[in-house]
Design an enzyme around this catalytic site. Sequence first.
Site, PDB file in Angstrom:
ATOM      1  N   LYS A  40       0.675  -7.612 -32.164  1.00  0.00           N
ATOM      2  CA  LYS A  40       0.578  -6.171 -31.853  1.00  0.00           C
ATOM      3  C   LYS A  40       0.029  -5.973 -30.440  1.00  0.00           C
ATOM      4  O   LYS A  40       0.507  -5.128 -29.690  1.00  0.00           O
ATOM      5  CB  LYS A  40      -0.326  -5.472 -32.867  1.00  0.00           C
ATOM      6  CG  LYS A  40       0.274  -5.392 -34.258  1.00  0.00           C
ATOM      7  CD  LYS A  40      -0.703  -4.674 -35.190  1.00  0.00           C
ATOM      8  CE  LYS A  40      -0.255  -4.774 -36.633  1.00  0.00           C
ATOM      9  NZ  LYS A  40      -1.240  -4.146 -37.538  1.00  0.00           N
ATOM     10  N   HIS A  44     -13.832 -11.780 -42.853  1.00  0.00           N
ATOM     11  CA  HIS A  44     -13.298 -11.734 -44.217  1.00  0.00           C
ATOM     12  C   HIS A  44     -14.368 -11.294 -45.199  1.00  0.00           C
ATOM     13  O   HIS A  44     -15.551 -11.555 -45.007  1.00  0.00           O
ATOM     14  CB  HIS A  44     -12.724 -13.069 -44.693  1.00  0.00           C
ATOM     15  CG  HIS A  44     -12.849 -14.215 -43.734  1.00  0.00           C
ATOM     16  ND1 HIS A  44     -14.034 -14.816 -43.427  1.00  0.00           N
ATOM     17  CD2 HIS A  44     -11.915 -14.863 -43.016  1.00  0.00           C
ATOM     18  CE1 HIS A  44     -13.828 -15.783 -42.572  1.00  0.00           C
ATOM     19  NE2 HIS A  44     -12.548 -15.838 -42.289  1.00  0.00           N
TER      20      HIS A  44
END
Length: 117
Positions: free
Chosen positions: A62, A103
């Site tokens: 991206k 995470h």
Amino acid sequence: MITGIGLDIVEISRIRRLDTKSPKFRARVLTINEQAEYDRLTEGRKIEFLAGRFAAKEAFSKAKGTGIGSECSFQDIEVRKDAKGKPTIYFCGAEIGLVSITHSKEFAAAQVLLQTI
Ligand SMILES: CC(C)(COP(=O)(O)OP(=O)(O)OC[C@H]1O[C@@H](n2cnc3c(N)ncnc32)[C@H](O)[C@@H]1OP(=O)(O)O)[C@@H](O)C(=O)NCCC(=O)NCCS
């Protein structure tokens, strides 16, 4: 000058499903060096590592503006860590971006910043 930013979040359950369904998934996402790192991890760490690398590579694609595809494949992108564990993004072997990975139990996420001096 900042030339690109990218952000991605993935559900760890989705990555586990894809990894369980096909052994090709991990080989497609991780480079040989990353697979060696993956193999050294405990069972519990493996899936979050894979999910974090997946998120980092999508975030990089991206920031680059291409998405994952012919111009930028998972294999073109590698996350390498320094002696203290800080990750950096490499594209086709060249150091190119700043990356931060996180995470939790359910999610992995990553942010990438591209800059020129
Ligand atoms: C670009 C890509 C990474 C987006 O990821 P995604 O999981 O489909 O979608 P996300 O929700 O994370 O991101 C969507 C946002 O990415 C942004 N985006 C899309 N294409 C982009 C591009 N070329 N450059 C930068 N940003 C882009 C958009 O802002 C989009 O949101 P919007 O449509 O509301 O504006 C995706 O298109 C891609 O290349 N995926 C790889 C597919 C693949 O090989 N998967 C393996 C599964 S086995």
